[in-house]
Design a protein around this motif. Structure first.
Motif, PDB file in Angstrom:
ATOM      1  N   HIS A 181      44.134  35.627  99.504  1.00  0.00           N
ATOM      2  CA  HIS A 181      45.188  35.482 100.418  1.00  0.00           C
ATOM      3  C   HIS A 181      45.008  35.102 101.560  1.00  0.00           C
ATOM      4  CE1 HIS A 181      46.761  38.255  97.299  1.00  0.00           C
ATOM      5  NE2 HIS A 181      47.885  38.362  97.969  1.00  0.00           N
ATOM      6  N   LYS A 182      45.688  34.231 102.133  1.00  0.00           N
ATOM      7  CA  LYS A 182      45.614  33.753 103.738  1.00  0.00           C
ATOM      8  C   LYS A 182      46.774  34.245 104.572  1.00  0.00           C
ATOM      9  CE  LYS A 182      43.320  29.495 103.181  1.00  0.00           C
ATOM     10  NZ  LYS A 182      43.369  27.891 103.492  1.00  0.00           N
ATOM     11  N   PRO A 183      46.378  35.147 105.349  1.00  0.00           N
ATOM     12  CA  PRO A 183      47.570  35.655 106.172  1.00  0.00           C
ATOM     13  C   PRO A 183      48.293  34.772 107.000  1.00  0.00           C
ATOM     14  CG  PRO A 183      45.383  35.804 107.422  1.00  0.00           C
ATOM     15  CD  PRO A 183      44.899  35.474 105.968  1.00  0.00           C
ATOM     16  N   GLY A 184      49.524  34.966 107.328  1.00  0.00           N
ATOM     17  CA  GLY A 184      50.102  34.141 108.153  1.00  0.00           C
ATOM     18  C   GLY A 184      49.849  33.925 109.629  1.00  0.00           C
ATOM     19  N   ILE A 185      50.233  32.773 110.228  1.00  0.00           N
ATOM     20  CA  ILE A 185      49.781  32.653 111.634  1.00  0.00           C
ATOM     21  C   ILE A 185      51.042  32.605 112.317  1.00  0.00           C
ATOM     22  CG2 ILE A 185      48.534  31.202 113.214  1.00  0.00           C
ATOM     23  CD1 ILE A 185      46.722  30.141 110.837  1.00  0.00           C
ATOM     24  N   GLU A 186      51.360  33.263 113.468  1.00  0.00           N
ATOM     25  CA  GLU A 186      52.241  33.229 114.371  1.00  0.00           C
ATOM     26  C   GLU A 186      52.369  31.823 115.178  1.00  0.00           C
ATOM     27  OE1 GLU A 186      53.097  36.597 117.036  1.00  0.00           O
ATOM     28  OE2 GLU A 186      53.674  37.853 115.323  1.00  0.00           O
ATOM     29  N   ALA A 187      53.546  31.413 115.522  1.00  0.00           N
ATOM     30  CA  ALA A 187      53.340  30.140 116.316  1.00  0.00           C
ATOM     31  C   ALA A 187      53.205  30.414 117.796  1.00  0.00           C
ATOM     32  CB  ALA A 187      54.998  29.497 116.277  1.00  0.00           C
ATOM     33  N   SER A 188      52.520  29.272 118.134  1.00  0.00           N
ATOM     34  CA  SER A 188      51.984  29.521 119.756  1.00  0.00           C
ATOM     35  C   SER A 188      53.097  28.338 120.409  1.00  0.00           C
ATOM     36  CB  SER A 188      50.628  29.421 119.995  1.00  0.00           C
ATOM     37  OG  SER A 188      50.436  29.050 121.183  1.00  0.00           O
ATOM     38  N   PHE A 189      53.655  28.972 121.498  1.00  0.00           N
ATOM     39  CA  PHE A 189      54.616  27.900 122.263  1.00  0.00           C
ATOM     40  C   PHE A 189      53.872  26.834 122.958  1.00  0.00           C
ATOM     41  CE2 PHE A 189      56.763  27.033 126.312  1.00  0.00           C
ATOM     42  CZ  PHE A 189      57.825  26.215 125.878  1.00  0.00           C
ATOM     43  N   ASP A 190      52.688  27.333 123.512  1.00  0.00           N
ATOM     44  CA  ASP A 190      51.773  26.480 124.260  1.00  0.00           C
ATOM     45  C   ASP A 190      51.437  25.320 123.344  1.00  0.00           C
ATOM     46  OD1 ASP A 190      52.088  27.547 126.684  1.00  0.00           O
ATOM     47  OD2 ASP A 190      50.419  28.695 126.624  1.00  0.00           O
ATOM     48  N   ALA A 191      51.028  25.685 122.030  1.00  0.00           N
ATOM     49  CA  ALA A 191      50.554  24.774 120.925  1.00  0.00           C
ATOM     50  C   ALA A 191      51.341  23.683 120.504  1.00  0.00           C
ATOM     51  CB  ALA A 191      49.726  25.545 119.877  1.00  0.00           C
ATOM     52  N   ILE A 192      52.593  24.088 120.462  1.00  0.00           N
ATOM     53  CA  ILE A 192      53.766  23.229 120.137  1.00  0.00           C
ATOM     54  C   ILE A 192      54.854  22.673 120.768  1.00  0.00           C
ATOM     55  CG2 ILE A 192      53.224  24.094 117.711  1.00  0.00           C
ATOM     56  CD1 ILE A 192      55.913  25.451 117.940  1.00  0.00           C
ATOM     57  N   LYS A 193      54.356  23.163 122.171  1.00  0.00           N
ATOM     58  CA  LYS A 193      55.534  22.836 123.178  1.00  0.00           C
ATOM     59  C   LYS A 193      55.758  21.228 123.317  1.00  0.00           C
ATOM     60  CE  LYS A 193      54.422  22.828 127.538  1.00  0.00           C
ATOM     61  NZ  LYS A 193      54.142  23.333 128.990  1.00  0.00           N
ATOM     62  N   ALA A 194      54.795  20.343 123.114  1.00  0.00           N
ATOM     63  CA  ALA A 194      55.344  19.150 123.412  1.00  0.00           C
ATOM     64  C   ALA A 194      55.843  18.536 121.949  1.00  0.00           C
ATOM     65  CB  ALA A 194      53.985  18.144 123.333  1.00  0.00           C
TER      66      ALA A 194
END
Length: 226
Positions: A181-194
């Motif tokens: 199993h691999k847990p989900g990863i919450e999105a990070s605004f700073d990482a995908i802002k661009a």
């Protein structure tokens, strides 16, 4: 549109043209294959670069003419509204045995639970699907949302190394085994802002392009030469 871009002083960025050209070329085994493919449709590398340049110029024209821009605040609002969709969902490395009948599935389950048969080996011998036989039953990693809800519920409830009872799937029956199993990863605004700002801007360009083209047609002086 190109004339309007010229009037507004819009030009394609040559570095971006080359970057996009290189990205397209990278999809081929080598330069010769890429150029052969272009030649087959009557194009040259120069033609493709010019097309990319025109596309970028038109994009820039819409942005300039319609004064399009995306603020950090707009991107943040979009992020909060779509946060659940922007993260990486939980996934599981999955194995499958697929057979045509319930009786075959029950026999396979009996071999697994009573005799302790090797799951991968059993799938390679018993599965009705050629790819499962070839890959020893491995499906690789499957993310949440890719399977039917009732099957996904059964699978994600398992611990690593456990397998389901026979389940009706498609035109047959399957037994699934979870390997990791691999847990989900919450999105990070700073990482995908661009990326978000680019995506929102692209949506705006798509919406405004027909509008600008219509306005320019209304202003254009058209001469019909016979």
């Amino acid at each position: 549109l190109l004339e309007e871009g010229g009037r507004l002083g819009v030009k394609a960025d040559e570095k971006e043209v080359e970057a996009r050209f290189g990205s397209l070329a990278a999809g081929y085994a080598d330069k010769a294959t890429f150029e052969k493919n272009l030649k087959s449709v009557g194009w040259s590398s120069r033609d493709l670069r010019e097309l990319i340049g025109r596309q970028l110029a038109i994009r820039g024209t819409v942005i300039a003419a319609k004064k399009l821009a995306v603020t950090d605040e707009e991107a943040a609002a979009f992020f909060e509204k779509n946060k659940d969709k922007l993260g990486t969902p939980a996934s599981v490395k999955l194995g499958q045995i697929f057979v045509n009948t319930k009786a075959e599935a029950d026999d396979a389950y009996e071999l697994l639970s009573s005799v302790g048969a090797d799951f991968a080996k059993l799938s390679s011998l018993k599965s009705a699907d050629a790819n499962l036989r070839k890959n020893n039953g491995s499906l690789g990693y499957i993310s949440r949302g890719m399977l039917l809800p009732e099957i996904e519920k059964e699978i994600f409830a398992l611990q690593d190394g456990q397998y389901t009872k026979p389940l009706a799937t498609g035109n047959g029956f399957s037994i699934f085994k979870t390997e990791e199993h691999k847990p989900g990863i919450e999105a990070s605004f700073d990482a995908i802002k661009a990326e978000l700002k680019t995506a929102i801007l692209n949506q705006a360009i798509t919406a405004k392009l027909p509008e600008l083209a219509g306005e320019l047609r209304q202003k254009a002086k058209i001469e019909i030469v016979k």
